[in-house]
Design an enzyme around this catalytic site. Structure first.
Site, PDB file in Angstrom:
ATOM      1  N   CYS A 359      24.786   5.278 -32.681  1.00 32.81           N
ATOM      2  CA  CYS A 359      23.480   5.754 -33.127  1.00 32.81           C
ATOM      3  C   CYS A 359      23.634   7.052 -33.932  1.00 32.81           C
ATOM      4  O   CYS A 359      24.181   7.030 -35.024  1.00 32.81           O
ATOM      5  CB  CYS A 359      22.532   5.913 -31.946  1.00 32.81           C
ATOM      6  SG  CYS A 359      20.785   5.930 -32.438  1.00 32.81           S
ATOM      7  N   HIS A 462      22.886   0.802 -28.907  1.00 31.70           N
ATOM      8  CA  HIS A 462      23.149   1.398 -27.598  1.00 31.70           C
ATOM      9  C   HIS A 462      23.454   0.285 -26.588  1.00 31.70           C
ATOM     10  O   HIS A 462      22.976  -0.841 -26.725  1.00 31.70           O
ATOM     11  CB  HIS A 462      21.926   2.170 -27.098  1.00 31.70           C
ATOM     12  CG  HIS A 462      21.644   3.422 -27.858  1.00 31.70           C
ATOM     13  ND1 HIS A 462      22.439   4.541 -27.793  1.00 31.70           N
ATOM     14  CD2 HIS A 462      20.615   3.738 -28.695  1.00 31.70           C
ATOM     15  CE1 HIS A 462      21.924   5.497 -28.554  1.00 31.70           C
ATOM     16  NE2 HIS A 462      20.823   5.038 -29.116  1.00 31.70           N
TER      17      HIS A 462
END
Length: 516
Positions: A359, A462
């Site tokens: 991310c 994630h």
């Protein structure tokens, strides 16, 4: 969010649903007394007894978040809630809902945070402005509580921080003011592990009003280690000084580190790996987010995960550096440079070491990160590490989506979620880390990027390492041993053990009798 007194534009509230559930509120004498873990354990214990149980926390402050199964009424996208409430929902064996945690604060600076209301971002707000704005949020909080209570037999409500911060009483939406509005009985939890539990319980009683004291049905001492007989006289003093019944002592739960943590205080835990095998270093960024991405690797017996704290270099013997998520990508790029970690990472790659960005960590690996609207801080741009040929612009709608697909490149199932604002472009995306196939027959979606030499990779996903097959494939590709660990089963086993632990330490029938 410049005017905290301006009316907030959130969806119309639903007609008040009939309250089906009884409820019980767990408040604490301070932060980190173990409220979240206790609520998760109670949720699983009462669910095992055949009750329909739901968790609720009006306001959570954490950069560890999860994608909910729903969004607000006028939204076509999903929302987000605190990771702790998602774990509590799992303990109840139900899907996480935005109404379980209607207000989520995601810290971005020492004095400000991103405000998420019922799953969607309102904007960034300094603490003083948010303090003035909070009373406007109470109708939405109560609406979410009523919706949650309409679906269950029992709601376990978690307070936030200390319940005796009387200087904040006027703007309280998550402790005694919520208990008053929802007519909740309160159990106060003190933490003996940090010391001062006697003073904390008695001091809390002294600071509460008479009406607030009357809501308290008793107190629990948490995280006890040692000979209980030596502590029982302190309990007698607490009961004498407060008039509150002593509801029990919960001994230290050894498997707490096998469950996702709520905030970065958990990074003080030692690594769980054996210290042999693959050596993984993770720089501890100032606003690290979704750091539980690393938990499955730390659980592998052949992997040593070391969180690198400020003031310490990344060890030269590291095999893999993982850049985790962050709530402030540009500011944490500055942290990398201030700590000299950028130099360590570049030297690591020159030696043939691997780097993975997740991310915001993926964004940091590129050439530049731009934030023209000042979403994460002052408007501007910051040079990235230049290890991937990509550029990122922070802005646009926040992407919140669960992922359950197959990667065509590795043949592995990919499970996880995306939670980010920003758009990444550049030639580096022509070498994607993944080709995601949802099985619907359309073209596979490119995700992430890999450097030309294959040493550096990153993606927005994630939870990657929580998938056993992918994690094993990734470890094997690095020449490391994969243990065959079933990470999901490990989490379930820990929740069951937590429920057993509370059954053994507390009278759960008596506790349930206090709910109303």
């Amino acid at each position: 969010m410049t005017d905290p007194t301006a009316p907030i534009d959130f969806p119309a509230l639903s007609p008040k649903a009939p309250r089906r559930a009884k409820a019980l509120m767990i408040q604490g004498t301070s932060s980190d007394v173990g409220k979240s873990l206790l609520v998760a354990g109670l949720c699983r214990a009462y669910t095992r007894r055949g009750l329909s149980v739901r968790p609720f926390k009006a306001q959570n402050m954490s950069n560890n978040a999860a994608v909910a199964a729903d969004g607000d009424d006028d939204s076509t996208t999903k929302g987000e809630i605190g990771r702790a409430q998602a774990l509590q929902a799992r303990a109840c064996k139900v899907a996480p809902s935005i109404h379980m945690n209607p207000v989520l604060l995601k810290p971005q600076t020492l004095i400000g945070a991103q405000v998420v209301l019922r799953g969607r971002v309102l904007g960034n707000c300094p603490a003083r402005q948010y303090h003035l704005m909070k009373p406007q949020l109470m109708p939405a909080v109560m609406d979410s509580f009523n919706r949650t209570a309409a679906l269950a037999d029992l709601v376990i409500v978690e307070g936030a921080g200390s319940n005796a911060e009387v200087y904040l009483r006027a703007s309280d939406i998550t402790n005694m003011k919520l208990a008053e509005n929802a007519d909740l009985p309160v159990v106060v939890v003190g933490d003996i592990d940090r010391g001062g539990a006697l003073a904390a319980i008695v001091g809390t009683h002294a600071l509460l009003t008479e009406d607030e004291r009357a809501r308290v049905v008793g107190y629990i001492i948490n995280k006890f280690r040692g000979d209980l007989s030596l502590f029982e006289p302190a309990c007698a003093v607490m009961t004498e000084r407060t008039g509150w019944p002593w509801l029990g002592v919960v001994r230290w739960f050894e498997s707490a580190d096998r469950l996702p943590a709520e905030d970065a205080l958990a990074l003080e835990r030692p690594a769980e790996g054996s210290g042999k095998g693959l050596r993984v270093a993770v720089p501890q960024l100032s606003r690290v987010a979704n750091f539980d991405d690393i938990d499955p690797l730390a659980a592998e017996p052949g992997v040593e995960v070391r969180w690198i704290r400020p003031g310490h270099p990344i060890p030269a013997e590291t095999d893999v550096v993982i850049l985790p998520g962050s709530k402030v990508t540009r500011a944490d790029l500055d942290v990398l440079r201030r700590e000299g970690w950028d130099i360590d990472i570049l030297a690591h790659v020159r030696r043939g070491g691997r780097v993975v960005g997740l991310c915001a960590g993926f964004q940091m690996l590129g050439k530049v990160v731009r934030d023209p609207e000042g979403i994460e801080g002052p408007p501007g741009e910051t040079a990235g590490l230049g290890l991937l040929d990509i550029e990122t612009v922070i802005g646009g709608e926040k992407r919140l989506v669960d992922i359950a697909v197959t990667d065509q490149r590795s043949g592995q199932p990919i499970r996880g979620y995306e939670m980010h604002m920003g758009r990444t472009t550049g030639p580096g995306l022509e070498r994607p880390w993944f080709l995601l196939d949802d099985g619907a027959g359309g073209p596979a979606r490119r995700e992430g990027a890999v450097s030309a030499d294959g040493l550096v990779s990153g993606a927005y996903i994630h939870g990657l390492f929580g998938g056993d097959d992918f994690r094993s494939h990734w470890l094997t590709g690095l020449g490391a041993a994969a243990s065959g660990l079933d990470f999901e089963a490990r989490t379930e086993t820990a929740l069951e053990a937590l429920a057993d632990h509370l059954e053994a330490n507390l009278d759960l029938d008596a506790l349930l009798a206090f709910a109303r």
